[in-house]
Design an enzyme around this catalytic site. Structure first.
Site, PDB file in Angstrom:
ATOM      1  N   HIS A   1      21.892 -33.906  29.003  1.00  0.00           N
ATOM      2  CA  HIS A   1      21.610 -32.334  27.465  1.00  0.00           C
ATOM      3  C   HIS A   1      22.846 -32.199  26.619  1.00  0.00           C
ATOM      4  CE1 HIS A   1      19.541 -29.498  25.838  1.00  0.00           C
ATOM      5  NE2 HIS A   1      18.603 -30.513  25.252  1.00  0.00           N
TER       6      HIS A   1
ATOM      7  N   HIS B   1      24.394 -28.977  18.323  1.00  0.00           N
ATOM      8  CA  HIS B   1      23.447 -28.639  18.666  1.00  0.00           C
ATOM      9  C   HIS B   1      22.519 -28.140  17.371  1.00  0.00           C
ATOM     10  CE1 HIS B   1      19.850 -26.579  19.488  1.00  0.00           C
ATOM     11  NE2 HIS B   1      19.214 -27.964  20.093  1.00  0.00           N
TER      12      HIS B   1
END
Ligand code: CA
Length: 344
Positions: free
Chosen positions: A34, A76
């Protein structure tokens, strides 16, 4: 050793012992790093990706946003202020809400920013206390999607491994308002790198239902993942996501998506006191409609609500929910867990 021979050997062993059923032997959940090795280094830096690669996950994640001059960069947030020095370098470039949007900056400007560990732009405090320090002065930069794909390609060549990419297109509805088709641009680049097929080690993931449902018409031929989370945020259709967790929503999205990926707590729902959880039928329904089930996010330093620690989350993920894939800030810990449990 030849993988086929190993499988054949396993099948024979199973036939002899009858101890392991065929389904269990085939269960090989995927691990996705991630935002890279984000538990250890500032997220989405090439440094974090190289470290993640060494942990041998199945996939490394890329979140993709777009610049003013239409370059795809890996970040992100579609804003720049929670992990760069943008407020210091470009103090007059915030929008009325005080946020700095990647789409208002050219690639050259974004490349001039120093990336740091994630912090709260209001307080300056780190998002995760025990992680890599904020503002070390190290010259971390925002990578382009192309640089990142080149990194993975290069490492796959030099190591002989085949670690995949798990690419999230961020905020398609926002970019549409800005006159940009970020989904089409991402598909084009993945296609250029040979990632646009079901056989390729690649997954396209999106939170936006309309974007998932139209990705095929924009040319995407590979694995397609519908991310689901019920929460309030701009450009996030909460009612749509509530519907996506119903039998009707799951049936509908399965016409396009091959992977269904709700937030973990939407499948292992924390009890009212927060000390335990109950498993609902969401994962089962998604599988009934032919989709694989992935989820997120495993963090050693912040277990999901209802779980006492990291291993309790992993037990639930792989022994109860039987997830086909899990995102982790600590991919190496998940790989170790899978090895210990005979799943690697
Ligand atoms: Ca993501």
């Amino acid at each position: 050793m030849n993988k086929f021979l190993v499988s054949a050997g396993l099948m024979m062993l199973m036939g002899l012992t009858g101890a392991v059923d065929a389904f269990a032997a085939e269960y090989r959940p995927a691990v996705a790093a991630h935002r890279g090795a984000s538990g250890f280094l500032p997220e989405h830096t090439l440094e974090a990706k190289a470290m993640a690669y060494a942990m041998e996950p199945d996939y490394i994640e890329q979140d993709v946003v777009m610049t003013k001059d239409n370059h795809l960069v890996v970040m992100h947030d579609y804003t720049l202020d929670a992990n760069t020095d943008v407020a210091k370098k470009f103090p007059n470039r915030a929008r009325a809400n005080g946020r700095y949007y990647a789409v208002d900056f050219t690639l050259e400007e974004i490349k001039s920013l120093i990336v740091t560990e994630r912090f709260n732009p209001k307080t300056g405090k780190p998002a995760f206390e025990g992680r890599f320090p904020v503002n070390t002065g190290i010259d971390f930069r925002v990578p382009t999607l192309r640089e990142e794909l080149e990194l993975v390609k290069g490492l796959n060549k030099s190591t002989g491994k085949n670690i995949g990419v798990y690419v999230e297109v961020k905020q398609p509805a926002f970019y549409k308002e800005e006159g940009k088709d970020i989904v089409a641009a991402t598909i084009k680049m993945l296609d250029e790198y040979g990632y646009n097929s079901m056989e390729a080690k690649s997954i396209l993931q999106i939170f936006d239902y309309e974007a998932v449902m139209s990705a095929r018409s924009k040319g995407w031929k590979g694995e397609l993942c519908m991310l689901v989370e019920i929460w309030d945020a701009p450009y996030h259709d909460k009612a749509r996501h509530e519907w996506l967790l119903t039998p009707e929503g799951i049936a509908e999205v399965s016409k396009q998506a091959t992977i269904f990926a709700p937030w973990f707590s939407h499948m292992a729902v924390p009890t009212a006191d927060g000390k335990g959880y109950t498993i609902n039928n969401v994962a089962e329904l998604a599988r009934k409609h032919g989709m694989k089930v992935h989820s997120w996010t495993h963090r050693v330093d912040k277990p999901l609500k209802g779980f006492k620690d990291s291993d309790a989350v992993l037990d639930c993920a792989f022994k109860e929910l039987k997830l086909d894939g899990l995102f982790s800030d600590f991919a190496g810990n998940v790989v170790e867990y899978l090895k210990k449990n005979g799943l690697r």
